[in-house]
Structures are given as structure tokens and as C-alpha cells.
Write an enzyme that holds these catalytic residues in place. Structure first.
Site, PDB file in Angstrom:
ATOM      1  CG  ASP A 314       1.881  87.716 253.101  1.00  0.00           C
ATOM      2  OD1 ASP A 314       3.228  88.059 253.779  1.00  0.00           O
ATOM      3  OD2 ASP A 314       0.771  88.042 253.370  1.00  0.00           O
ATOM      4  CE  LYS A 341       6.364  89.858 255.937  1.00  0.00           C
ATOM      5  NZ  LYS A 341       5.462  90.846 256.234  1.00  0.00           N
TER       6      LYS A 341
HETATM    7  C1  S3P Z   1      -0.568  92.224 256.248  1.00  0.00           C
HETATM    8  C2  S3P Z   1       0.307  92.880 255.865  1.00  0.00           C
HETATM    9  C3  S3P Z   1       1.718  92.352 255.384  1.00  0.00           C
HETATM   10  C4  S3P Z   1       1.427  90.982 255.367  1.00  0.00           C
HETATM   11  C5  S3P Z   1       0.958  90.382 256.395  1.00  0.00           C
HETATM   12  C6  S3P Z   1      -0.485  90.812 256.549  1.00  0.00           C
HETATM   13  C7  S3P Z   1      -1.854  93.063 256.492  1.00  0.00           C
HETATM   14  O1  S3P Z   1       2.802  92.536 256.421  1.00  0.00           O
HETATM   15  O2  S3P Z   1       2.897  90.263 255.139  1.00  0.00           O
HETATM   16  O3  S3P Z   1       0.679  88.736 256.228  1.00  0.00           O
HETATM   17  O4  S3P Z   1      -2.781  92.075 256.793  1.00  0.00           O
HETATM   18  O5  S3P Z   1      -1.778  94.248 256.816  1.00  0.00           O
HETATM   19  P1  S3P Z   1       3.495  93.810 256.729  1.00  0.00           P
HETATM   20  O6  S3P Z   1       2.494  94.892 256.833  1.00  0.00           O
HETATM   21  O7  S3P Z   1       4.562  93.618 257.985  1.00  0.00           O
HETATM   22  O8  S3P Z   1       4.318  94.002 255.476  1.00  0.00           O
END
Ligand code: S3P
Length: 429
Positions: A314, A341
């Protein structure tokens, strides 16, 4: 709406950070599945964690702040949620949708999960696939939400699931569905992602040959408890980069979550020559926290890829701003997840930084950035309705000559309400 950010002479003071978004979602969901009332200290007002509360309310869970501002969530137990009367709306929040799907897949009632335009374009096969292997009846529209889940009359089947993508949301979805399986559910994670869910569920974790193995045991229940949400490292990231780039700066950030599965940006900025110190490290609940000070420094380019990527996923938009203002070349690889995203973040950052006069090439899985020192030139850029793009461009605006106008900046409230005021409060022009 637009937000104009002027080039700053210095940044000084203590930044007030929002509570961590990932930990907030999980604290609310786990509280709802506990038996009895759980209390969450420092629950945020940001839009995504509020989406999780709204979804839980639509499933019969009471969640209100008490007079001291503590969020009280009345847990209904694993099987005590009520059928929703309409589609459960996850807003902009991928974490809400993917984690809640794991929970709803185990219920003896059907449900539909939906979200805003951005969320309805994000890939959901990655959760529908393992849930279907567990015997859940999940259907998507062209691989996307709305997600329709039919009742799991007989509980779910336990599986051993090797994650095909490094995603904490997918991992967490399967672990939460595992609470409803008749037998032990095992998740194998070859590339580690943020580990809040396994910490908060207190799961058995072992590492075998570089692969993490997580087990949700048959009959795992969740007690009512007290959670304290630390400051959001991902929110801190904008001020860490801004503090490096703006001359004559010294910023303090207190009670910041320092979970190592989230803080690879510190390692990368250190490699670029940043002047960042971490103090007062301690453990709060199940998460490490500490205080951070950042001072201006001149940065050099860096190569970033491989196993580091999920631990700064992120933070890559704002890292790209740091790279554009560094000396030398930065290559960001293995970051194709950024394309799915809230927007395609590789494209958004390349378009915006090039508009400011940077030299950025978009690659299939990353960015190639020729750093040009502090030579960005203010212009008008777009947020792409993505909170992290809006805030990253706010940081770029602090260093670009003249002024930078960011279109549709209000999306910052998804994770950091008050971001623009905080930026202006610590800046001198
Ligand atoms: C998150 C996991 C990440 C991240 C998102 C929050 C989480 O995404 O980019 O902002 O809280 O589990 P991904 O699981 O798709 O990688």
C-alpha cells in the site's frame, strides 16, 4: 472538488494519524463473532472501517461508540448473525468484502455482497475459488461482485489451501471460513503478507522451508475481548516520505503500528538514505508499536521487488514519489497486484508523476523511475478516486515547484479523514 497543495519550505510537528485500517476491520469482524460485548479502543471514523460496521449492523450486530468513544460490539457468536434483508454494501472496501465473504460462506442463510463502482471491478475469483473448494456455494458476475452466497446447510469442508497470490485478504477469507469447517483448515503461504488475522485469531503458525503454515483448528471459537488499534503505518507512510523530501523538516509520529509484515517501507527508505529513527518500541495487545521521527535527507534510487512487495504494497504509490525526487534510478518489480487495487495504481502513479515532469515508465509489474532530484513542477493531477493516489499526490505537491491541484481529493477519507488538514497543519510555506 479539488485540493491545491503548495510547495512547502519545511514540515514540523507531531502528526495525528488515523487508526490502522486493517486491524480495525478485523477487530470489528472478530468482535461480532465473539460471545458477549467486545470493546475496541481507537476505532477509526474512516470510511472503510465504517463500511465494515455498517455491514455487521445489517447482519444484526450492534456496534456503537460509548460515551468515552470506545466502540462496543455485541458479539453474536459464530452462528448468531441474522440474514440481511438487502445486499450487504461494502462500499469501497476490498478487505470488508473479502473477509466478510469468508464468514458469510459458513452461515445457514444466503446473502449478497456488493460495493461501489471500484469494488465491483476488483477480482473476486481469488476468494470464490477456495470457498467453493470448501463446499460453499458462491457465484460472481464475470469474476466480480455482486457476490451471491447461498446457505451452507451442512457447514464447510476443511481444506489445505496454498495461496496462489500473496494476499492477506484472500488468506484471511479462507481462515475465517475455516471457523465453519468440520476439521482443521490449513493455509500455506509461500510469500508472507500482513499477518494481523493469524495474530488476532491466535492461530498456530509454523514455517516449513520458507512457507508459512497456518491452522484453524476444528471447533476454534472467539472470545469477547478488548482490542486497541494502533496508528496506521500506511497513513504514516505519506508523512515519512514527505518528511524526507521537504527540506528543513522534522516530523514525529506516535503510537504507530510497526508490525514487520507492514513496515518494509522503513527498510527501503533506509536503503535510499533516509534519516528515520524508531523509538519506544513496545507491544500493544498482539501488535508491535512505536514512535517514529523523520528528518529531511537526500535520497538515492533503489531496487525493490520480490518478498518485500507484499510488506509495502500500500506504500508503493508514495514510494514512487520518493523515487521521482531521489537521485538515480529506482526499479519497482513484482508489483502487478497494484493493478487491481482501488484503481490501477501503476498506471495512476505513472500518469500523475509524468504530468509533474518526472520520468516514469510503466512496466507490466512495476515502475521504472529516473529520479530527478527535487525538480517536479506543479500541475493538475487526478486522484482516480483512490485514497492512496490522492494522498501520494498531496506529498508530491509539497515538493513540486509552484502549486499542484489534485482532482477529487475527498477519497482520502477512505483511510485518512483529515489528511489534507494535517498536511497543511505541519507545513510552512
Ligand atoms: C489488506 C491487504 C492488502 C492491502 C489492503 C488491506 C488487508 O490487500 O493492499 O489495503 O487488510 O488484509 P491484498 O490482500 O489484496 O493484498
Amino acid at each position: 472538488m479539488v485540493q491545491t497543495v503548495h510547495q512547502a519550505d519545511s514540515l514540523r510537528g507531531t502528526v495525528s494519524l488515523p487508526p490502522d485500517k486493517s486491524i480495525s476491520h478485523r477487530s470489528a469482524l472478530l468482535s461480532a463473532l465473539g460471545r458477549g460485548t467486545s470493546r475496541i479502543f481507537n476505532y477509526p471514523n474512516s470510511a472503510d472501517p465504517q463500511s465494515t460496521l455498517d455491514c455487521l449492523r445489517s447482519l444484526g450486530v450492534a456496534a456503537e461508540r460509548n460515551s468515552e468513544g470506545v466502540m462496543e460490539v455485541t458479539g453474536r457468536g459464530l452462528r448468531g448473525l441474522s440474514p440481511p434483508t438487502e445486499p450487504v454494501n461494502c462500499g469501497n472496501s476490498g478487505t470488508t468484502m473479502r473477509l466478510l465473504s469468508g464468514i458469510l460462506a459458513g452461515q445457514r442463510f444466503g446473502s449478497v455482497l456488493t460495493g461501489d463502482d471500484s469494488l465491483r471491478q476488483r477480482p473476486m475469483e481469488r476468494i470464490a475459488d477456495p470457498l467453493s473448494v470448501m463446499g460453499a456455494r458462491v457465484s460472481l458476475r464475470d469474476g466480480h461482485a455482486p457476490i451471491r452466497i447461498r446457505s451452507a446447510r451442512d457447514g464447510l469442508d476443511p481444506i489445505e489451501y496454498r495461496l496462489p497470490v500473496a494476499s492477506a485478504q484472500v488468506k484471511s477469507c479462507v481462515l475465517l471460513a475455516g471457523l465453519y469447517a468440520e476439521g482443521d483448515t490449513v493455509v500455506l503461504e509461500p510469500t508472507p503478507s500482513r499477518d494481523h488475522t493469524e495474530r488476532m485469531l491466535d492461530l498456530d503458525v509454523e514455517e516449513v522451508g520458507g512457507v508459512r503454515r497456518l491452522v484453524v483448528e476444528d471447533g476454534h471459537t472467539i472470545p469477547a475481548t478488548t482490542w486497541t488499534v494502533p496508528g496506521d503505518f500506511s497513513g504514516a507512510a505519506f508523512f515519512l516520505v514527505a518528511g524526507c523530501l521537504v527540506p528543513d523538516s522534522e516530523l514525529h509520529l506516535e503510537d504507530v503500528g510497526l508490525n514487520p509484515s507492514r513496515t518494509a517501507l522503513l527498510e527501503v527508505l533506509d536503503g535510499m538514505g533516509a534519516d528515520i529513527t524508531v523509538e519506544n518500541e513496545r507491544v500493544q495487545g498482539r501488535e508491535p508499536v512505536g514512535d517514529i521521527t523523520v528528518r529531511s535527507a537526500s535520497l538515492s534510487g533503489v531496487d525493490v521487488g520480490g518478498r518485500l512487495i507484499p510488506n509495502l504494497i500500500d506504500e508503493i504509490p508514495v514510494l514512487a514519489v520518493a523515487a521521482a525526487c531521489a537521485k538515480g534510478t529506482t526499479e519497482i518489480r513484482d508489483a502487478q497486484e497494484l493493478r487491481v487495487k482501488e484503481t490501477d495504481r501503476l498506471h495512476a502513479m505513472s500518469e500523475n508523476l509524468n504530468a509533474l515532469g518526472a520520468d516514469v515508465q510503466e512496466r507490466e509489474d512495476g515502475l521504472l523511475i529516473e529520479g530527478n532530484g527535487p525538480n517536479l513542477l506543479g500541475t493538475t493531477v487526478r486522484s482516480f478516486d483512490d485514497h492512496r493516489i490522492a494522498m501520494a499526490m498531496g506529498v508530491a505537491g509539497l515538493v513540486a515547484h509552484g502549486s499542484t491541484t489534485i482532482k477529487d481529493p475527498e477519497c482520502a477519507k477512505v483511510s485518512f479523514p483529515g489528511f489534507w488538514d494535517e498536511l497543511a497543519r505541519v507545513a510552512s510555506f
